[in-house]
Design a protein around this motif. Structure first.
Motif, PDB file in Angstrom:
ATOM      1  N   GLY A  22      26.742   3.278  -0.124  1.00 51.98           N
ATOM      2  CA  GLY A  22      27.497   2.139   0.388  1.00 51.98           C
ATOM      3  C   GLY A  22      26.676   0.892   0.613  1.00 51.98           C
ATOM      4  N   TYR A  27      31.739   0.193  -1.433  1.00 57.64           N
ATOM      5  CA  TYR A  27      32.299  -0.392  -0.217  1.00 57.64           C
ATOM      6  C   TYR A  27      31.835  -1.848  -0.120  1.00 57.64           C
ATOM      7  CZ  TYR A  27      32.939   4.536   0.982  1.00 57.64           C
ATOM      8  OH  TYR A  27      33.292   5.861   0.971  1.00 57.64           O
ATOM      9  N   TYR A  58      24.858   4.292  -8.740  1.00 62.44           N
ATOM     10  CA  TYR A  58      25.189   3.397  -7.642  1.00 62.44           C
ATOM     11  C   TYR A  58      24.630   2.008  -7.940  1.00 62.44           C
ATOM     12  CZ  TYR A  58      25.938   7.800  -5.086  1.00 62.44           C
ATOM     13  OH  TYR A  58      26.357   9.053  -4.697  1.00 62.44           O
ATOM     14  N   ARG A 207      35.030   9.172   4.859  1.00 59.30           N
ATOM     15  CA  ARG A 207      34.951   7.770   4.406  1.00 59.30           C
ATOM     16  C   ARG A 207      35.344   6.810   5.537  1.00 59.30           C
ATOM     17  NH1 ARG A 207      36.859  10.724  -0.092  1.00 59.30           N
ATOM     18  NH2 ARG A 207      35.255  10.759  -1.713  1.00 59.30           N
ATOM     19  N   ASP A 224      37.109  -3.008  -1.709  1.00 63.66           N
ATOM     20  CA  ASP A 224      36.872  -1.641  -1.254  1.00 63.66           C
ATOM     21  C   ASP A 224      37.644  -0.654  -2.123  1.00 63.66           C
ATOM     22  OD1 ASP A 224      36.895   0.804   0.268  1.00 63.66           O
ATOM     23  OD2 ASP A 224      36.305  -0.373   2.018  1.00 63.66           O
TER      24      ASP A 224
END
Length: 316
Positions: A22, A27, A58, A207, A224
């Motif tokens: 994240g 996010y 990522y 989450r 998001d």
């Protein structure tokens, strides 16, 4: 912080780990604060949160670069986990378990992380187009070459785990596990215990839903990805408030926070289980780390398990 062994691997980590996704992916990725994320990683290590988890997808790649910068002067204090086997193509995240891809991905991860050995390297997803034995075989080669210390799989079935384990020992299994995602307790968590593997639980806070912070869809920002998740549709959010409220009620009895209770429930599922809640905020990190020291009574564990089983919506 208390420590745990990742199964029979000989790898010791803090009972709570840190998921770094994240910080730069999924996010609100365009609202990154890399300097704050580096501070979070440094503080995590200070608190004994030593399992640091990232992946090449990522970003893609930017999360490994971030983690690499953060650990540059603290490499010997952590257990560094990364993953390969997912790629972004035309805006979609797709599996790629070809041996040649996984070898190239490992070299790229080593370079971005600025290290010469990844402590735990995980197959992010089994590619249905590639026999798992072939994907796993190249990861085993990386172990023999000293580029990787141990290898694991993410979101694998028992059948896939059996096939991989016959080629080279499975050190860890990583899958979603939380109060509202209990399906891994049926087969996979017991498989890991029987085979001396650690179980790494991602999204242990649902989450962020189990923290009580999400009471409506309006809490999610435009970028998001949870906006498309079944459990974060308006009707599901409303229906699942009973679960969040139940967690908060248990937390109040212990003088703890809902996050800490949710993490304590995950830790209670086995001594080989290590949750890796993700955060990019120091306050949440400190709160999560204290969850590693909370022990819940048996009746509260059973109550939470029943509450979690009522969750509305599939996890994907």
């Amino acid at each position: 912080m208390r420590t745990r062994q990742l199964g029979s691997t000989g790898i010791t980590v803090g009972a709570i780990g840190l998921g770094c996704m994240g910080m730069s992916f999924a996010y609100s990725p365009t609202r990154r604060d890399d300097a704050e994320s580096v501070r979070v990683i440094h503080r995590a290590i200070d608190l004994g949160v030593t399992l640091i988890d990232t992946a090449d997808v990522y970003g893609p790649h930017t999360n490994e670069e971030l983690v690499g910068r953060a650990i540059r002067d603290r490499r010997d204090e952590i257990v560094l986990a990364s993953k390969a086997g997912l790629v972004v193509r035309d805006g979609e995240i797709l599996p790629d378990g070809r041996p040649e891809h996984l070898r190239a991905a490992a070299e790229g991860s080593l370079r971005r992380l600025g290290i010469d050995r990844i402590d735990l390297y995980q197959l992010h997803r089994v590619d249905p187009a590639v026999p798992v034995e072939e994907s796993w075989g190249v990861l085993a080669e990386l172990v023999r070459e000293g580029k990787v210390g141990a290898i694991g799989l993410s979101e694998a079935t028992v059948e896939q785990l059996d096939a991989a384990h016959a080629v080279h020992p499975v050190a860890t299994v990583q899958s979603e596990l939380s109060l509202w995602s209990q399906d891994q307790l049926d087969e996979v968590v017991p498989w890991a215990a029987r085979h001396g593997a650690g179980f790494i639980a991602y999204s242990p806070l649902g989450r962020a839903f189990l923290t009580g912070a999400i009471t409506s869809a309006a809490a999610l920002e435009g970028e998001d990805w949870r906006q498309g998740n079944p459990r974060f549709q308006p009707e599901a959010i409303e229906a699942n408030q009973k679960l969040a409220e139940g967690v908060a009620e248990v937390a109040a009895r212990y003088g703890a926070t809902p996050s800490q209770v949710a993490l304590a429930w995950v830790l209670a599922q086995g001594e080989h289980v290590v949750p890796i809640p993700g955060t990019k905020r120091l306050a949440y990190l400190e709160e999560n780390a204290r969850g590693g020291d909370l022990a819940l009574e048996a009746e509260d564990l059973a109550l939470l398990t029943r509450l979690g089983a009522t969750a509305v919506g599939t996890r994907y």
